[in-house]
Design a protein around this motif. Structure first.
Motif, PDB file in Angstrom:
ATOM      1  N   THR A 165       0.827  -1.203   0.000  1.00 17.99           N
ATOM      2  CA  THR A 165       0.000   0.000   0.000  1.00 17.99           C
ATOM      3  C   THR A 165       0.867   1.261   0.000  1.00 17.99           C
ATOM      4  O   THR A 165       0.461   2.291  -0.506  1.00 17.99           O
ATOM      5  CB  THR A 165      -0.955   0.019   1.202  1.00 17.99           C
ATOM      6  N   LEU A 166       2.081   1.143   0.549  1.00 18.38           N
ATOM      7  CA  LEU A 166       3.015   2.267   0.481  1.00 18.38           C
ATOM      8  C   LEU A 166       3.390   2.539  -0.972  1.00 18.38           C
ATOM      9  O   LEU A 166       3.385   3.683  -1.438  1.00 18.38           O
ATOM     10  CB  LEU A 166       4.265   1.936   1.300  1.00 18.38           C
ATOM     11  N   GLY A 167       3.697   1.454  -1.695  1.00 15.93           N
ATOM     12  CA  GLY A 167       4.016   1.600  -3.110  1.00 15.93           C
ATOM     13  C   GLY A 167       2.823   2.148  -3.880  1.00 15.93           C
ATOM     14  O   GLY A 167       2.955   3.058  -4.701  1.00 15.93           O
ATOM     15  N   MET A 168       1.651   1.597  -3.585  1.00 14.24           N
ATOM     16  CA  MET A 168       0.438   2.044  -4.254  1.00 14.24           C
ATOM     17  C   MET A 168       0.201   3.526  -3.981  1.00 14.24           C
ATOM     18  O   MET A 168      -0.223   4.281  -4.856  1.00 14.24           O
ATOM     19  CB  MET A 168      -0.753   1.212  -3.760  1.00 14.24           C
ATOM     20  N   SER A 169       0.504   3.934  -2.758  1.00 20.14           N
ATOM     21  CA  SER A 169       0.330   5.334  -2.388  1.00 20.14           C
ATOM     22  C   SER A 169       1.162   6.236  -3.296  1.00 20.14           C
ATOM     23  O   SER A 169       0.677   7.252  -3.792  1.00 20.14           O
ATOM     24  CB  SER A 169       0.739   5.510  -0.923  1.00 20.14           C
ATOM     25  N   ALA A 170       2.417   5.849  -3.534  1.00 19.11           N
ATOM     26  CA  ALA A 170       3.282   6.652  -4.406  1.00 19.11           C
ATOM     27  C   ALA A 170       2.728   6.674  -5.826  1.00 19.11           C
ATOM     28  O   ALA A 170       2.669   7.718  -6.477  1.00 19.11           O
ATOM     29  CB  ALA A 170       4.701   6.095  -4.387  1.00 19.11           C
ATOM     30  N   ILE A 171       2.295   5.494  -6.302  1.00 18.50           N
ATOM     31  CA  ILE A 171       1.771   5.410  -7.671  1.00 18.50           C
ATOM     32  C   ILE A 171       0.532   6.300  -7.823  1.00 18.50           C
ATOM     33  O   ILE A 171       0.403   7.068  -8.790  1.00 18.50           O
ATOM     34  CB  ILE A 171       1.436   3.943  -8.025  1.00 18.50           C
ATOM     35  N   LEU A 172      -0.363   6.226  -6.837  1.00 21.13           N
ATOM     36  CA  LEU A 172      -1.600   7.018  -6.920  1.00 21.13           C
ATOM     37  C   LEU A 172      -1.303   8.513  -6.817  1.00 21.13           C
ATOM     38  O   LEU A 172      -1.933   9.327  -7.502  1.00 21.13           O
ATOM     39  CB  LEU A 172      -2.565   6.617  -5.804  1.00 21.13           C
ATOM     40  N   GLN A 173      -0.337   8.870  -5.949  1.00 19.45           N
ATOM     41  CA  GLN A 173      -0.008  10.293  -5.842  1.00 19.45           C
ATOM     42  C   GLN A 173       0.555  10.799  -7.165  1.00 19.45           C
ATOM     43  O   GLN A 173       0.210  11.891  -7.625  1.00 19.45           O
ATOM     44  CB  GLN A 173       1.000  10.527  -4.705  1.00 19.45           C
ATOM     45  N   GLY A 174       1.413   9.985  -7.785  1.00 17.26           N
ATOM     46  CA  GLY A 174       1.954  10.359  -9.092  1.00 17.26           C
ATOM     47  C   GLY A 174       0.830  10.523 -10.105  1.00 17.26           C
ATOM     48  O   GLY A 174       0.786  11.501 -10.858  1.00 17.26           O
ATOM     49  N   ALA A 175      -0.096   9.565 -10.119  1.00 17.74           N
ATOM     50  CA  ALA A 175      -1.220   9.628 -11.057  1.00 17.74           C
ATOM     51  C   ALA A 175      -2.050  10.882 -10.809  1.00 17.74           C
ATOM     52  O   ALA A 175      -2.466  11.567 -11.756  1.00 17.74           O
ATOM     53  CB  ALA A 175      -2.085   8.375 -10.921  1.00 17.74           C
ATOM     54  N   THR A 176      -2.284  11.184  -9.530  1.00 17.59           N
ATOM     55  CA  THR A 176      -3.074  12.376  -9.189  1.00 17.59           C
ATOM     56  C   THR A 176      -2.400  13.630  -9.735  1.00 17.59           C
ATOM     57  O   THR A 176      -3.050  14.507 -10.298  1.00 17.59           O
ATOM     58  CB  THR A 176      -3.216  12.504  -7.657  1.00 17.59           C
ATOM     59  N   LEU A 177      -1.077  13.681  -9.591  1.00 12.28           N
ATOM     60  CA  LEU A 177      -0.354  14.867 -10.055  1.00 12.28           C
ATOM     61  C   LEU A 177      -0.330  14.950 -11.573  1.00 12.28           C
ATOM     62  O   LEU A 177      -0.193  16.029 -12.143  1.00 12.28           O
ATOM     63  CB  LEU A 177       1.067  14.880  -9.484  1.00 12.28           C
ATOM     64  N   PHE A 178      -0.444  13.800 -12.248  1.00  9.15           N
ATOM     65  CA  PHE A 178      -0.575  13.840 -13.706  1.00  9.15           C
ATOM     66  C   PHE A 178      -1.895  14.508 -14.081  1.00  9.15           C
ATOM     67  O   PHE A 178      -1.999  15.250 -15.041  1.00  9.15           O
ATOM     68  CB  PHE A 178      -0.550  12.426 -14.305  1.00  9.15           C
ATOM     69  N   TYR A 179      -2.927  14.184 -13.278  1.00 12.28           N
ATOM     70  CA  TYR A 179      -4.259  14.687 -13.597  1.00 12.28           C
ATOM     71  C   TYR A 179      -4.414  16.144 -13.199  1.00 12.28           C
ATOM     72  O   TYR A 179      -5.031  16.933 -13.922  1.00 12.28           O
ATOM     73  CB  TYR A 179      -5.316  13.824 -12.890  1.00 12.28           C
TER      74      TYR A 179
END
Lengths: 318, 322
Positions: free
Chosen positions: A129-143
């Protein structure tokens, strides 16, 4: 402790409830002696309303922790869902219902993905979930790099609306808590959540449905994050890419205050609900006392230390 | 690796290709890092320039120092989430005085005092009260943050003494000063962990606390010592980082708690405790920094950096989970 699925003494899951209720009573008494307005109906409703977001995230977090896991992706998922909600609705009333449904589904799917990775890769949920957190934050910043989109005025009903004098969002949260509490108490899969958290290997050997339990738990956590994201958009009027950051760790506090053991298998969601109320109450009281937000952090940390030292996890002392 | 870790390794490496897996999980990181370096060198001419390498080393040093402390804590089955908050607190303390070199002694004393308190609180909660390390260090993290905000009222001001500037960002003959410090710290703690009786105890306590207890090891003392090492190194890293960034705000070091854990995990330090090495963890730290550097060098958006970090942590952990 194995095979406790059927014969759980009821008190064992609710031992922490007593502690948090006593603390809430203590804060009430302290508040009442310090200021008259603290016990006014308006203020109580206020505290109830302000606990909504924390209560919602912690609900899912409680389930993850009950299985002995943890969900550290909640903060980023809240950010992502809130940005998507306001960005996709973008002020169009006709899009509200499809977007809300899609966002709730997305939250659940990301939760299922977390569970899938935990099951397939056999990696501790903390890391997944830590890794997922980074991935989702990156995705959010793309959006969105900043506040994005807007919602129609009636969307804010979710945060500010009242039905029979009760805030809508907070009451929906309470209903969800009751639903999950009943599920945990009376349905086989709910009992298995405790079994998996109590002793993973024993649960596996007993032929319990560990895979379903994990999928359900992390899926529910993702769903709760999406709900929190929706609520925050209703409260603030727009999604922001960092709106959820703080929830990752603060969502754990009510769970612990409510007496759920971080090692899993013990506790329940009702304690968490009271834990969220306790935090909301303490912050409210500190506001009345004109204590700056900075000291509120110190108070929160001291409450955590107090709570964890008092509950003391017996199984870890072996 | 020390002999004490052998039984764990064999138990953990049951699989289709046990030998290969075991080798991979021990030395995988030493494969990934060179590959990243080769990719960087091949794709961009500026990657291997002395300027870039020297900058990279400058950035690696603070993380490297934190990672060593995190390694100790993780080997005794812990986690230290308070390191970033400790770093920021050290940086705020560094600017709390007049900003001249005359204050160095007081700054170092104040930082050391705070670090020791934090380490003791963490260690005490974990070893004596049986609190989960995640929670204990989360609490001290928030506590430090609260004190920091209360002290600075949200907006730190003041300057870092020039001495720390030299330590944190200066170079001697092209070699960053902070790397020299890192090397000294690494050498010292390598001996402590891998060649001293204390280090053996750390591995035993992490591998199996009950065995440690039966062997007559004061498991609580060993655990507390590990948390002390971690918070003290975090304090030192905070001072060095404040010298590197020059400007101090309340969030210096933000993200280092997770980065240091990621570095340890991809460097082969087991989250379940009892296994790990200083060299692996350091290589993990270097990998994170090199990857971040390459993302920027290739002109990829900053978001990619975050996403890569997420993907790497999950799959690196999967590699070791076997």
């Amino acid at each position: 402790m194995t095979g406790a699925v059927a014969a759980f003494p009821a008190w064992r899951n609710h031992g922490g409830l007593l502690g948090v209720v006593v603390l809430i009573a203590a804060v009430f008494i302290l508040g009442a002696t310090l200021t008259d307005r603290f016990l006014s109906l308006g203020n109580i409703v206020n505290v109830y309303e302000q606990s909504t977001d924390l209560a919602l995230v912690s609900l899912g977090q409680t389930l993850a922790i009950l299985t002995g896991g943890i969900d550290l992706s909640v903060g980023s998922l809240i950010s992502l869902t809130s940005c998507l909600t306001s960005g996709l609705i973008n002020g169009d009333p006709n899009r509200v219902i499809p977007v809300v449904l899609a966002v709730l589904a997305l939250g659940a799917v990301i939760g299922l993905l977390n569970a899938g990775l935990v099951i397939v890769l056999r990696v501790h949920p903390l890391i997944v979930t830590l890794g997922m957190s980074a991935i989702l934050q990156g995705a959010t910043l793309f959006y969105a790099m900043g506040p994005i989109g807007k919602v129609p005025r009636n969307f804010t009903f979710l945060a500010y609306g009242r039905i029979a004098g009760l805030p809508v969002g907070a009451t929906i949260a309470v209903l969800l808590f009751i639903l999950i509490a009943l599920f945990l108490r009376y349905l086989p899969l709910g009992r298995q959540i405790y079994a998996v958290g109590d002793d993973d290997d024993a649960a596996r050997l007993a032929g319990l449905r560990r895979t379903q339990v994990l999928l359900l738990v992390y899926g529910a956590s993702g769903f709760c994050c999406a709900a929190t994201g929706l609520y925050l958009v209703a409260r603030f009027g727009a999604g922001q890419p960092y709106t959820g950051v703080n929830y990752t760790l603060t969502s754990i506090t009510p769970v612990i205050l409510g007496g759920t053991a971080l090692s899993g298998g013990r506790g329940g969601v009702i304690g968490t609900l009271f834990g969220a109320y306790l935090i909301s109450l303490v912050n409210n009281l500190l506001n009345f006392m004109d204590v700056s937000k900075h000291y509120q952090l110190i108070a929160q940390a001291l409450i955590i230390i107090l709570a964890v030292s008092v509950y003391m996890d017996r199984r870890r002392t072996a | 690796m020390t002999a004490t870790t052998e039984p764990l390794e064999t138990a953990a490496s049951r699989g289709a290709l046990p030998r290969f897996r075991s080798l991979l999980s021990r030395f995988g990181i030493f494969l990934i890092l060179p590959i990243l370096v080769v990719i960087g060198g091949a794709a961009s001419t500026s990657f291997l320039s002395t300027g870039n390498i020297s900058n990279l080393l400058l950035q690696i040093a603070p993380l490297g120092i934190v990672v060593i402390g995190q390694t100790f804590v993780m080997i005794v089955r812990g986690l230290d989430l308070s390191v970033a908050s400790m770093m920021a607190t050290a940086a705020v303390i560094a600017t709390g005085f007049a900003g001249s070199n005359a204050d160095i002694a007081s700054i170092v004393a104040a930082v050391a005092g705070t670090s020791i308190c934090v380490g003791l609180i963490n260690g005490f909660l974990v070893a004596k009260r049986g609190v989960s390390p995640f929670l204990a260090t989360l609490a001290t993290m928030i506590l430090l943050q609260g004190f920091r905000f209360a002290y600075t009222q949200g907006a730190p001001s003041g300057n870092v003494p020039p001495f720390f500037r030299t330590l944190g960002s200066g170079k001697t003959y092209g070699i960053p000063n902070n790397c020299v410090i890192l090397l000294v710290v690494v050498a010292f703690f390598w001996i402590v962990l891998h060649r001293s009786a204390f280090g053996r105890r750390v591995f035993i306590v992490g591998g199996n606390p009950v065995t440690g207890h039966l062997l007559g090891i004061r498991t609580d003392v060993v655990t507390i010592a590990c948390y002390l090492i971690s918070s003290c190194l975090a304090g030192a890293a905070g001072l060095i980082l404040s010298g590197y960034v020059g400007l101090v705000d309340n969030w210096v070091g933000q993200g280092y708690e997770l980065d240091s854990i990621v570095a340890c995990v991809i460097g082969g330090v087991s989250l379940k405790g009892g296994r790990g090495s200083i060299a692996g963890a350091l290589a993990g730290a270097a990998t994170i920094m090199v990857a971040a550097n390459e993302v920027l060098l290739f002109g990829l958006p900053i978001q990619v950096q975050i996403i890569i970090k997420g993907v790497v942590i999950v799959f690196a952990a999967a590699l070791y989970a076997g």
